[in-house]
Scaffold this motif. Structure first.
Motif, PDB file in Angstrom:
ATOM      1  N   ASP A 216       0.851  -1.190   0.000  1.00  0.00           N
ATOM      2  CA  ASP A 216       0.000   0.000   0.000  1.00  0.00           C
ATOM      3  C   ASP A 216       0.891   1.246   0.000  1.00  0.00           C
ATOM      4  O   ASP A 216       1.636   1.478   0.954  1.00  0.00           O
ATOM      5  CB  ASP A 216      -0.893  -0.015   1.244  1.00  0.00           C
ATOM      6  CG  ASP A 216      -1.846   1.164   1.298  1.00  0.00           C
ATOM      7  OD1 ASP A 216      -1.813   2.015   0.384  1.00  0.00           O
ATOM      8  OD2 ASP A 216      -2.624   1.231   2.269  1.00  0.00           O
ATOM      9  N   PRO A 217       0.838   2.046  -1.070  1.00  0.00           N
ATOM     10  CA  PRO A 217       1.704   3.230  -1.142  1.00  0.00           C
ATOM     11  C   PRO A 217       1.481   4.225   0.000  1.00  0.00           C
ATOM     12  O   PRO A 217       2.413   4.866   0.463  1.00  0.00           O
ATOM     13  CB  PRO A 217       1.358   3.865  -2.490  1.00  0.00           C
ATOM     14  CG  PRO A 217       0.695   2.797  -3.280  1.00  0.00           C
ATOM     15  CD  PRO A 217       0.060   1.877  -2.296  1.00  0.00           C
ATOM     16  N   ALA A 218       0.249   4.355   0.462  1.00  0.00           N
ATOM     17  CA  ALA A 218      -0.035   5.285   1.564  1.00  0.00           C
ATOM     18  C   ALA A 218       0.620   4.805   2.853  1.00  0.00           C
ATOM     19  O   ALA A 218       1.206   5.594   3.604  1.00  0.00           O
ATOM     20  CB  ALA A 218      -1.544   5.434   1.749  1.00  0.00           C
ATOM     21  N   GLN A 219       0.522   3.495   3.124  1.00  0.00           N
ATOM     22  CA  GLN A 219       1.163   2.941   4.312  1.00  0.00           C
ATOM     23  C   GLN A 219       2.678   3.032   4.207  1.00  0.00           C
ATOM     24  O   GLN A 219       3.359   3.336   5.197  1.00  0.00           O
ATOM     25  CB  GLN A 219       0.737   1.480   4.527  1.00  0.00           C
ATOM     26  CG  GLN A 219      -0.663   1.323   5.043  1.00  0.00           C
ATOM     27  CD  GLN A 219      -1.013  -0.137   5.295  1.00  0.00           C
ATOM     28  OE1 GLN A 219      -0.473  -1.038   4.661  1.00  0.00           O
ATOM     29  NE2 GLN A 219      -1.938  -0.352   6.215  1.00  0.00           N
ATOM     30  N   GLU A 220       3.237   2.791   3.032  1.00  0.00           N
ATOM     31  CA  GLU A 220       4.684   2.889   2.845  1.00  0.00           C
ATOM     32  C   GLU A 220       5.151   4.324   3.060  1.00  0.00           C
ATOM     33  O   GLU A 220       6.186   4.560   3.678  1.00  0.00           O
ATOM     34  CB  GLU A 220       5.103   2.386   1.469  1.00  0.00           C
ATOM     35  CG  GLU A 220       6.592   2.487   1.206  1.00  0.00           C
ATOM     36  CD  GLU A 220       7.464   1.719   2.192  1.00  0.00           C
ATOM     37  OE1 GLU A 220       8.608   2.173   2.429  1.00  0.00           O
ATOM     38  OE2 GLU A 220       7.035   0.683   2.731  1.00  0.00           O
ATOM     39  N   ALA A 221       4.387   5.282   2.561  1.00  0.00           N
ATOM     40  CA  ALA A 221       4.744   6.691   2.754  1.00  0.00           C
ATOM     41  C   ALA A 221       4.712   7.050   4.235  1.00  0.00           C
ATOM     42  O   ALA A 221       5.593   7.763   4.734  1.00  0.00           O
ATOM     43  CB  ALA A 221       3.793   7.589   1.969  1.00  0.00           C
ATOM     44  N   GLN A 222       3.705   6.540   4.947  1.00  0.00           N
ATOM     45  CA  GLN A 222       3.597   6.780   6.382  1.00  0.00           C
ATOM     46  C   GLN A 222       4.785   6.150   7.118  1.00  0.00           C
ATOM     47  O   GLN A 222       5.402   6.785   7.982  1.00  0.00           O
ATOM     48  CB  GLN A 222       2.278   6.204   6.905  1.00  0.00           C
ATOM     49  CG  GLN A 222       2.034   6.415   8.368  1.00  0.00           C
ATOM     50  CD  GLN A 222       0.734   5.760   8.830  1.00  0.00           C
ATOM     51  OE1 GLN A 222       0.100   4.996   8.102  1.00  0.00           O
ATOM     52  NE2 GLN A 222       0.340   6.049  10.052  1.00  0.00           N
ATOM     53  N   ALA A 223       5.127   4.920   6.761  1.00  0.00           N
ATOM     54  CA  ALA A 223       6.254   4.229   7.401  1.00  0.00           C
ATOM     55  C   ALA A 223       7.569   4.921   7.072  1.00  0.00           C
ATOM     56  O   ALA A 223       8.421   5.108   7.956  1.00  0.00           O
ATOM     57  CB  ALA A 223       6.293   2.766   6.958  1.00  0.00           C
ATOM     58  N   ALA A 224       7.756   5.325   5.822  1.00  0.00           N
ATOM     59  CA  ALA A 224       9.004   5.985   5.418  1.00  0.00           C
ATOM     60  C   ALA A 224       9.180   7.320   6.135  1.00  0.00           C
ATOM     61  O   ALA A 224      10.288   7.661   6.567  1.00  0.00           O
ATOM     62  CB  ALA A 224       9.021   6.184   3.905  1.00  0.00           C
ATOM     63  N   ALA A 225       8.100   8.077   6.271  1.00  0.00           N
ATOM     64  CA  ALA A 225       8.176   9.354   6.986  1.00  0.00           C
ATOM     65  C   ALA A 225       8.552   9.127   8.445  1.00  0.00           C
ATOM     66  O   ALA A 225       9.366   9.869   9.010  1.00  0.00           O
ATOM     67  CB  ALA A 225       6.849  10.092   6.881  1.00  0.00           C
ATOM     68  N   LEU A 226       7.995   8.098   9.057  1.00  0.00           N
ATOM     69  CA  LEU A 226       8.322   7.789  10.449  1.00  0.00           C
ATOM     70  C   LEU A 226       9.769   7.331  10.579  1.00  0.00           C
ATOM     71  O   LEU A 226      10.488   7.758  11.488  1.00  0.00           O
ATOM     72  CB  LEU A 226       7.362   6.727  10.989  1.00  0.00           C
ATOM     73  CG  LEU A 226       7.653   6.229  12.409  1.00  0.00           C
ATOM     74  CD1 LEU A 226       7.607   7.376  13.411  1.00  0.00           C
ATOM     75  CD2 LEU A 226       6.682   5.134  12.795  1.00  0.00           C
ATOM     76  N   MET A 227      10.221   6.473   9.663  1.00  0.00           N
ATOM     77  CA  MET A 227      11.593   5.951   9.738  1.00  0.00           C
ATOM     78  C   MET A 227      12.633   7.061   9.613  1.00  0.00           C
ATOM     79  O   MET A 227      13.712   6.970  10.186  1.00  0.00           O
ATOM     80  CB  MET A 227      11.817   4.886   8.663  1.00  0.00           C
ATOM     81  CG  MET A 227      11.088   3.595   8.954  1.00  0.00           C
ATOM     82  SD  MET A 227      11.463   2.283   7.778  1.00  0.00           S
ATOM     83  CE  MET A 227      10.437   2.728   6.402  1.00  0.00           C
ATOM     84  N   ALA A 228      12.312   8.112   8.891  1.00  0.00           N
ATOM     85  CA  ALA A 228      13.245   9.235   8.744  1.00  0.00           C
ATOM     86  C   ALA A 228      13.405  10.012  10.038  1.00  0.00           C
ATOM     87  O   ALA A 228      14.401  10.710  10.218  1.00  0.00           O
ATOM     88  CB  ALA A 228      12.777  10.154   7.627  1.00  0.00           C
ATOM     89  N   THR A 229      12.455   9.873  10.973  1.00  0.00           N
ATOM     90  CA  THR A 229      12.513  10.613  12.235  1.00  0.00           C
ATOM     91  C   THR A 229      13.060   9.780  13.387  1.00  0.00           C
ATOM     92  O   THR A 229      13.181  10.289  14.495  1.00  0.00           O
ATOM     93  CB  THR A 229      11.126  11.139  12.639  1.00  0.00           C
ATOM     94  OG1 THR A 229      10.271  10.034  12.941  1.00  0.00           O
ATOM     95  CG2 THR A 229      10.521  11.987  11.540  1.00  0.00           C
ATOM     96  N   LEU A 230      13.364   8.513  13.118  1.00  0.00           N
ATOM     97  CA  LEU A 230      13.856   7.624  14.172  1.00  0.00           C
ATOM     98  C   LEU A 230      15.353   7.402  14.034  1.00  0.00           C
ATOM     99  O   LEU A 230      15.847   7.120  12.947  1.00  0.00           O
ATOM    100  CB  LEU A 230      13.117   6.284  14.124  1.00  0.00           C
ATOM    101  CG  LEU A 230      11.611   6.365  14.368  1.00  0.00           C
ATOM    102  CD1 LEU A 230      10.964   5.017  14.100  1.00  0.00           C
ATOM    103  CD2 LEU A 230      11.319   6.840  15.777  1.00  0.00           C
TER     104      LEU A 230
END
Length: 144
Positions: A41-55
């Motif tokens: 799911d591109p929306a879920q991947e975008a959400q996960a990628a945005a979170l991973m950039a902040t961790l």
């Protein structure tokens, strides 16, 4: 005596090359599921990628888990993707990781009694620098 030193060097080289090869090979492992595989799911991947950039990677410390090649970062990327795929929000995943690893896992720690010095120190140092510069300019102006 010279032959003994040569023998010792050869023994050390053999130990370094052969003796350590199997423990190093045993330490490498395949990456976790979803460590390097995007969600469908591109929306879920975008959400996960945005979170991973902040961790923050707990091993590298200077890189986010999105940028790090460390095994721990791969495990954390997989964990983030699995939880996001399971329907958790980015904030829920972030809160879970902070509860597990502490505020250090995030690049934006919340203001608390523990992190207050981190937030105030730059301001205090700036104020001290301005005070020293002001005093220095006043002295120079008085000598002219």
């Amino acid at each position: 005596m010279g032959w003994f030193v040569g023998l010792a060097i050869w023994a050390w080289l053999a130990w370094a090359c052969l003796g350590n090869a199997s423990p190093l090979a045993a330490q490498t492992r395949p990456p976790a599921d979803y460590a390097n595989v995007q969600l469908r799911d591109p929306a879920q991947e975008a959400q996960a990628a945005a979170l991973m950039a902040t961790l923050r990677c707990l091993v590298c410390q200077g890189q986010s888990i999105a940028d790090s090649d460390a095994d721990m970062a791969g495990d954390m990327r997989a964990l983030v993707r699995r939880r996001v795929a399971a329907g958790e929000s980015a904030e829920e995943v972030r809160d879970w990781l902070i509860a597990r690893y502490g505020d250090y896992v995030t690049y934006d720690p919340p203001v608390s009694a523990v992190t207050l010095p981190l937030w105030l120190t730059p301001l205090v140092l700036l104020a001290i620098g301005l005070w020293i510069a002001r005093a220095s300019f006043r002295r120079r102006r008085g000598h002219e």
